[in-house]
Design an enzyme around this catalytic site. Structure first.
Site, PDB file in Angstrom:
ATOM      1  N   ASP A  71     -69.692 -70.172  48.535  1.00  0.00           N
ATOM      2  CA  ASP A  71     -70.915 -70.925  48.250  1.00  0.00           C
ATOM      3  C   ASP A  71     -71.125 -71.144  46.753  1.00  0.00           C
ATOM      4  O   ASP A  71     -71.771 -72.108  46.348  1.00  0.00           O
ATOM      5  CB  ASP A  71     -72.136 -70.225  48.856  1.00  0.00           C
ATOM      6  CG  ASP A  71     -72.269 -70.587  50.327  1.00  0.00           C
ATOM      7  OD1 ASP A  71     -72.008 -71.759  50.668  1.00  0.00           O
ATOM      8  OD2 ASP A  71     -72.603 -69.703  51.131  1.00  0.00           O
ATOM      9  N   ASP A 148     -79.989 -58.875  61.304  1.00  0.00           N
ATOM     10  CA  ASP A 148     -78.843 -57.983  61.059  1.00  0.00           C
ATOM     11  C   ASP A 148     -79.346 -56.769  60.291  1.00  0.00           C
ATOM     12  O   ASP A 148     -80.088 -56.923  59.314  1.00  0.00           O
ATOM     13  CB  ASP A 148     -77.782 -58.636  60.147  1.00  0.00           C
ATOM     14  CG  ASP A 148     -77.178 -59.880  60.752  1.00  0.00           C
ATOM     15  OD1 ASP A 148     -77.342 -60.080  61.965  1.00  0.00           O
ATOM     16  OD2 ASP A 148     -76.557 -60.646  59.985  1.00  0.00           O
ATOM     17  N   GLN A 193     -88.200 -70.004  66.884  1.00  0.00           N
ATOM     18  CA  GLN A 193     -89.390 -69.146  67.012  1.00  0.00           C
ATOM     19  C   GLN A 193     -89.013 -67.673  66.953  1.00  0.00           C
ATOM     20  O   GLN A 193     -89.650 -66.878  66.271  1.00  0.00           O
ATOM     21  CB  GLN A 193     -90.094 -69.403  68.358  1.00  0.00           C
ATOM     22  CG  GLN A 193     -90.712 -70.784  68.489  1.00  0.00           C
ATOM     23  CD  GLN A 193     -91.346 -70.946  69.864  1.00  0.00           C
ATOM     24  OE1 GLN A 193     -91.975 -70.036  70.380  1.00  0.00           O
ATOM     25  NE2 GLN A 193     -91.178 -72.115  70.459  1.00  0.00           N
ATOM     26  N   GLY A 353     -51.710 -69.178  47.467  1.00  0.00           N
ATOM     27  CA  GLY A 353     -51.404 -68.343  48.624  1.00  0.00           C
ATOM     28  C   GLY A 353     -50.801 -67.019  48.210  1.00  0.00           C
ATOM     29  O   GLY A 353     -50.534 -66.778  47.033  1.00  0.00           O
ATOM     30  N   CYS A 380     -50.880 -73.035  41.880  1.00  0.00           N
ATOM     31  CA  CYS A 380     -50.625 -71.602  41.791  1.00  0.00           C
ATOM     32  C   CYS A 380     -49.378 -71.203  42.583  1.00  0.00           C
ATOM     33  O   CYS A 380     -48.260 -71.378  42.101  1.00  0.00           O
ATOM     34  CB  CYS A 380     -51.880 -70.837  42.216  1.00  0.00           C
ATOM     35  SG  CYS A 380     -51.906 -69.186  41.519  1.00  0.00           S
ATOM     36  N   GLY A 382     -48.188 -72.809  44.876  1.00  0.00           N
ATOM     37  CA  GLY A 382     -47.506 -74.100  45.023  1.00  0.00           C
ATOM     38  C   GLY A 382     -46.586 -74.380  43.840  1.00  0.00           C
ATOM     39  O   GLY A 382     -45.483 -74.919  44.004  1.00  0.00           O
ATOM     40  N   HIS A 510     -56.237 -72.955  38.987  1.00  0.00           N
ATOM     41  CA  HIS A 510     -56.880 -73.625  40.128  1.00  0.00           C
ATOM     42  C   HIS A 510     -57.785 -74.751  39.625  1.00  0.00           C
ATOM     43  O   HIS A 510     -58.983 -74.531  39.418  1.00  0.00           O
ATOM     44  CB  HIS A 510     -57.693 -72.616  40.942  1.00  0.00           C
ATOM     45  CG  HIS A 510     -56.836 -71.642  41.673  1.00  0.00           C
ATOM     46  ND1 HIS A 510     -56.322 -71.905  42.924  1.00  0.00           N
ATOM     47  CD2 HIS A 510     -56.356 -70.429  41.314  1.00  0.00           C
ATOM     48  CE1 HIS A 510     -55.576 -70.872  43.316  1.00  0.00           C
ATOM     49  NE2 HIS A 510     -55.578 -69.973  42.355  1.00  0.00           N
ATOM     50  N   GLU A 512     -59.013 -77.169  41.169  1.00  0.00           N
ATOM     51  CA  GLU A 512     -60.032 -77.594  42.156  1.00  0.00           C
ATOM     52  C   GLU A 512     -61.409 -77.009  41.864  1.00  0.00           C
ATOM     53  O   GLU A 512     -62.421 -77.602  42.221  1.00  0.00           O
ATOM     54  CB  GLU A 512     -59.606 -77.241  43.583  1.00  0.00           C
ATOM     55  CG  GLU A 512     -59.325 -75.773  43.868  1.00  0.00           C
ATOM     56  CD  GLU A 512     -57.884 -75.362  43.561  1.00  0.00           C
ATOM     57  OE1 GLU A 512     -57.189 -76.132  42.881  1.00  0.00           O
ATOM     58  OE2 GLU A 512     -57.476 -74.271  43.986  1.00  0.00           O
TER      59      GLU A 512
HETATM   60  N1  GLN Z   1     -49.360 -64.999  45.093  1.00  0.00           N
HETATM   61  C1  GLN Z   1     -49.209 -65.626  43.826  1.00  0.00           C
HETATM   62  C2  GLN Z   1     -49.563 -64.702  42.681  1.00  0.00           C
HETATM   63  O1  GLN Z   1     -50.248 -63.717  42.883  1.00  0.00           O
HETATM   64  C3  GLN Z   1     -50.029 -66.897  43.732  1.00  0.00           C
HETATM   65  C4  GLN Z   1     -51.498 -66.657  43.726  1.00  0.00           C
HETATM   66  C5  GLN Z   1     -52.302 -67.884  44.029  1.00  0.00           C
HETATM   67  O2  GLN Z   1     -51.796 -68.845  44.588  1.00  0.00           O
HETATM   68  N2  GLN Z   1     -53.571 -67.887  43.702  1.00  0.00           N
HETATM   69  O3  GLN Z   1     -49.190 -64.950  41.571  1.00  0.00           O
END
Ligand code: GLN
Length: 532
Positions: A71, A148, A193, A353, A380, A382, A510, A512
């Protein structure tokens, strides 16, 4: 004195509380109020870094290096701000600090209790977030669902704050709950409600109610909610399903949300000027050029939330490039099983990833994009996997790999950052937050970032433990990779490009996280334009 708006949720999760908070904040900002937003998560985690992406979606990273709830990404995008670590409070860190204080003897002689010790800690963190962000109004999202057990401490702290500033109105409660339709056309108010009753039992009377429904609630429903839940009918709002969440501020504005809040909190507002989003939203609807883009990840079984900022950044870029894009989330393990027709795509994005699962699928997508000259952006992991693909297929380093995937690999073209090798704790220990990236003159990256860079540098957010192994850099350069972005101080490679290809780029950071509807991130924009 800062005023506070608490937003709670009822009936079930995933009602869109985050986008509601972001939208309320944006409406206030457009009316000239200095506003910021905060999220409180009731879990015992200390940050979001160790949470499962399947359950909680993307881990967002603030510039100051906090791994937080997704968020915060909505707040950044809606308010065009850079959030700080104080804006996401995970209750684990509250309890941890109370216990640490107890051990230090700061409460000597007292029985340490949830009330007042934990609640006081929550209140002081909220006030601190207001101070750090310097806002006049702080909108606070209380995670979880009212009822909760775990959110009770947060609700109690919020309840106490209502009257702490004397009689002047300084705290407002907005409650969002589901108003479903089952088999008939009737909009059902009973869940709302019940959730308001649960809130009342905590001593909190909501000032405004927001109904989450499939379509606009009708007048009868509104009146019924008002009657049964103790609010005036003009304080009942509707946040119905939208194709595009960026329309939510306008939807709420048209129902008079700003006037209602500013009256109740006695805020002095200005007439809102033109919203830069409006023409973009129109452009979005009218884009004609169709393109199909695949985001290839391993967290593909559930929603796209795991890659939320990636999809948002792609969307922003597509609007600015005038592209009517369709974005598919492809499971990299399906690629390994040959279940995906890669020829159906005009561009590929390999997002961040971790771990070995699905990496060979991603590497074969990179090979396909490189050989068929289809635009590819690697973020990253990628970037790291693109380097592996090129090492294997162009540098003749058979089975080259990252030591994250195969610690015994003969050619560790991606290896752990030296300072990471001695770290044992998993939580909050990656290389996190924003660092400078020095751009090499004459490269594509240098050109793309010309409006953003200062002294040939841009400031970007990272979350990683591994890097391109400096020992292989010259071999990779001979194969055609240009390392166009590096750490200014040391040999960490941060951007790659491949001039023998129309668009093959990767970045260790990153991008994005920096993308806004009104300001697409340059690398994403260049990628989308390349698909034309
Ligand atoms: N797993 C990779 C690293 O730790 C890439 C991390 C990621 O994609 N944010 O460097």
């Amino acid at each position: 004195m800062t005023k506070f708006i608490f937003v709670t949720g009822g009936v079930l999760s995933s009602l869109g509380k985050g986008t509601l908070v972001a939208s309320i904040s944006k409406i206030l900002k457009n009316a000239g109020i200095s506003v910021s937003a905060m999220k409180i998560d009731p879990y015992l985690n200390c940050d979001a870094g160790t949470l499962n992406p399947y359950e909680h979606g993307e881990v967002f990273v603030t510039r100051d290096g906090f791994e937080c709830d997704l968020d915060l990404g909505n707040y950044e995008r809606f308010l065009d701000i850079f959030a700080t670590k104080e804006q996401n409070l995970m209750m684990g860190s509250v309890y941890k600090s109370v216990v640490e204080k107890e051990r230090r003897g700061e409460f000597l002689g007292t029985t340490v209790q949830l009330i007042p010790h934990a609640t006081n800690e929550v209140k002081s963190r909220i006030r601190n977030a207001a101070k750090v962000t310097g806002c006049d109004v702080l909108v606070i999202e209380i995670g979880g669902t009212v009822g909760d057990i775990e959110s009770d401490v947060v609700l109690e702290a919020a309840r106490q704050m209502r009257f702490e500033n004397g009689s002047s109105p300084s705290v407002l409660f907005i409650h969002l709950a589901l108003v479903p339709r089952i088999t008939t056309n009737e909009q059902k108010t009973k869940p709302m409600q019940h959730s308001v009753k649960a809130l009342l039992s905590k001593g909190i009377t909501p000032d405004l109610l927001v109904a989450r429904s499939d379509s606009m609630i009708n007048d009868g429903t509104k009146k019924k909610i008002a009657l049964m839940c103790n609010v005036l009918a003009d304080s009942v709002f509707c946040s119905h399903n939208l194709d595009n969440v960026y329309h939510l501020p306008r939807l709420l504005q048209e129902q008079g949300l700003l006037e209602n809040i500013s009256k109740k909190l006695e805020l002095k507002t200005k007439k809102a000027g033109k919203d830069p989003w409006d023409p973009l939203l129109e452009k979005w609807e009218n884009s004609k050029e169709e393109r199909r883009i695949a985001v290839v990840g391993k967290y593909a079984q559930t929603t796209k939330d795991t890659y939320m900022s990636v999809f948002e950044a792609l969307r922003h870029a597509a609007i600015h490039a005038g592209i009517k894009a369709k974005f598919d989330l492809i499971n990299s393990e399906d690629v390994e099983k040959n279940l995906v027709d890669l020829n159906a795509y005009d561009g590929f994005l390999i997002p961040g990833g971790y771990g070995a699962r699905g990496t060979e699928g991603k590497i074969s997508v990179i090979k396909h994009a490189r050989e068929n000259k289809i635009p590819l952006l690697g973020i990253c992991y990628g970037l790291q996997l693109s380097v592996i693909e090129i090492a294997r297929n162009l540098c003749n380093l058979k089975d080259a790999n990252s030591t994250e995937i195969n610690p015994q690999t003969k050619y560790p073209v991606i290896d752990m950052l030296p300072e990471q090798k001695t770290i044992e704790d998993k939580g909050g220990t990656m290389r996190l937050g924003a660092y400078d990236v020095a751009l090499k003159k004459g490269t594509k990256a240098h050109d793309l970032y010309k409006n953003e860079m200062k002294n040939d540098q841009v400031f970007k957010r990272f979350r990683h433990r591994y890097e391109v192994n400096p020992e292989y850099v010259s071999q990779l350069e001979k194969a055609g990779i240009v390392f166009s972005g590096k750490d200014p101080g040391r040999e960490i490679m941060k951007i790659i490009e491949f001039p023998n290809h129309p668009f093959l780029m990767g970045c260790q950071y990153h991008p994005e996280f920096d993308s806004r509807l009104e300001k697409p991130e340059p690398l994403y924009l260049a990628f989308m334009k390349a698909t034309l």
